[in-house]
Scaffold this motif. Structure first.
Motif, PDB file in Angstrom:
ATOM      1  N   TYR A 153      79.599  46.445  45.159  1.00  0.00           N
ATOM      2  CA  TYR A 153      79.879  47.245  43.968  1.00  0.00           C
ATOM      3  C   TYR A 153      80.880  46.480  43.107  1.00  0.00           C
ATOM      4  O   TYR A 153      81.933  46.072  43.592  1.00  0.00           O
ATOM      5  N   ARG A 154      80.500  46.260  41.847  1.00  0.00           N
ATOM      6  CA  ARG A 154      81.338  45.509  40.916  1.00  0.00           C
ATOM      7  C   ARG A 154      81.702  44.131  41.473  1.00  0.00           C
ATOM      8  O   ARG A 154      82.824  43.665  41.376  1.00  0.00           O
ATOM      9  N   ILE A 183      81.052  57.343  42.418  1.00  0.00           N
ATOM     10  CA  ILE A 183      80.155  56.533  41.589  1.00  0.00           C
ATOM     11  C   ILE A 183      79.160  57.464  40.913  1.00  0.00           C
ATOM     12  O   ILE A 183      78.524  58.300  41.566  1.00  0.00           O
ATOM     13  N   GLU A 187      76.175  54.312  37.382  1.00  0.00           N
ATOM     14  CA  GLU A 187      76.855  53.225  38.070  1.00  0.00           C
ATOM     15  C   GLU A 187      76.124  52.807  39.342  1.00  0.00           C
ATOM     16  O   GLU A 187      76.187  51.653  39.754  1.00  0.00           O
ATOM     17  N   TRP A 188      75.413  53.769  39.973  1.00  0.00           N
ATOM     18  CA  TRP A 188      74.698  53.451  41.215  1.00  0.00           C
ATOM     19  C   TRP A 188      73.658  52.366  40.992  1.00  0.00           C
ATOM     20  O   TRP A 188      73.333  51.598  41.895  1.00  0.00           O
ATOM     21  N   GLU A 190      74.160  49.749  39.476  1.00  0.00           N
ATOM     22  CA  GLU A 190      74.868  48.478  39.569  1.00  0.00           C
ATOM     23  C   GLU A 190      75.199  48.111  41.017  1.00  0.00           C
ATOM     24  O   GLU A 190      75.716  47.024  41.284  1.00  0.00           O
ATOM     25  N   VAL A 191      74.882  49.012  41.960  1.00  0.00           N
ATOM     26  CA  VAL A 191      75.214  48.801  43.361  1.00  0.00           C
ATOM     27  C   VAL A 191      74.097  48.033  44.058  1.00  0.00           C
ATOM     28  O   VAL A 191      72.911  48.343  43.887  1.00  0.00           O
TER      29      VAL A 191
END
Length: 215
Positions: A153-154, A183, A187-188, A190-191
């Motif tokens: 993540y990130r 999250i 945003e998920w 981007e995981v």
């Protein structure tokens, strides 16, 4: 075998027999004791020779495996579970990218040859009996609600329990000293999910085994 020197051949035969007996590569101490060398330098030179002649493959600093072209010389060869790096159980850190050899354990290879292992860094999952330095086994599938996932993540990796909510996902540590990470659904995307924790390897009296997660 004509391409090997006598000492290389003796070491090669010892490695094969060791694999047959213990399902793992011998340590430097094992080889040094077998041949009575006063230092590891001679062992290193022979291992280098076996590697150059494609009898062995180097898997990292000081780690070797049987070369794929020579595995037919072993009966029922199973190299073990590959160790693909380290993962944080605490503050997030860099992505999984290492090759750290193999764990000498067998987990029904006809069903699970895609499993891999990670080394845990940190103590955020101690209440799930996952501790700093543990070797954990990962099934490369997305975790279900309540399962423990290995994710990125990130740009950083972490090991956390995945709690799915109607408004997103919570990465839940299993240690009250750490805060959960919330999250959103956007945003998920981007995981990156590396997989789901299914158990861990342990060593006792020189032998390796696997404890699977219950539930």
């Amino acid at each position: 075998m004509k391409s090997l020197t006598d000492k290389q051949r003796q070491l090669w035969e010892f490695i094969l027999q060791f694999y047959e007996d213990y399902s793992q590569f011998p340590t430097y101490d094992d080889m040094q004791n077998e041949f009575g060398y006063s230092s590891t330098n001679s062992i290193y030179q022979h291992l280098q020779g076996l590697t150059k002649k494609n009898y062995l493959s180097k898997m990292g600093q000081g780690h070797y495996e049987i070369h794929h072209s020579k595995r037919n010389q072993l009966s029922d060869f199973y190299p073990g579970v590959p160790i693909k790096g380290r993962i944080a159980a605490g503050a997030m850190h860099q992505a999984i990218s290492e090759n750290l050899g193999h764990l000498p354990v067998e987990i029904h290879p006809e069903k699970s040859d895609h499993y891999f292992a990670l080394i845990v860094d940190g103590d955020s999952m101690i209440d799930a009996d996952i501790r700093d330095g543990d070797y954990i086994i990962i099934d490369p599938r997305e975790p279900k609600d309540g399962e423990i996932g290995a994710i990125r993540y990130r740009g950083e990796t972490t090991l956390k329990t995945i709690n799915k909510r109607s408004d997103g996902i919570t990465l839940q540590p299993e240690n009250s000293s750490y805060e959960p990470i919330d999250i959103t659904p956007d945003e998920w995307e981007e995981v990156t999910v590396y997989g789901t924790y299914i158990g861990k390897a342990w060593k006792k009296d020189g032998n390796w085994g696997v404890i699977f997660r219950s539930g």
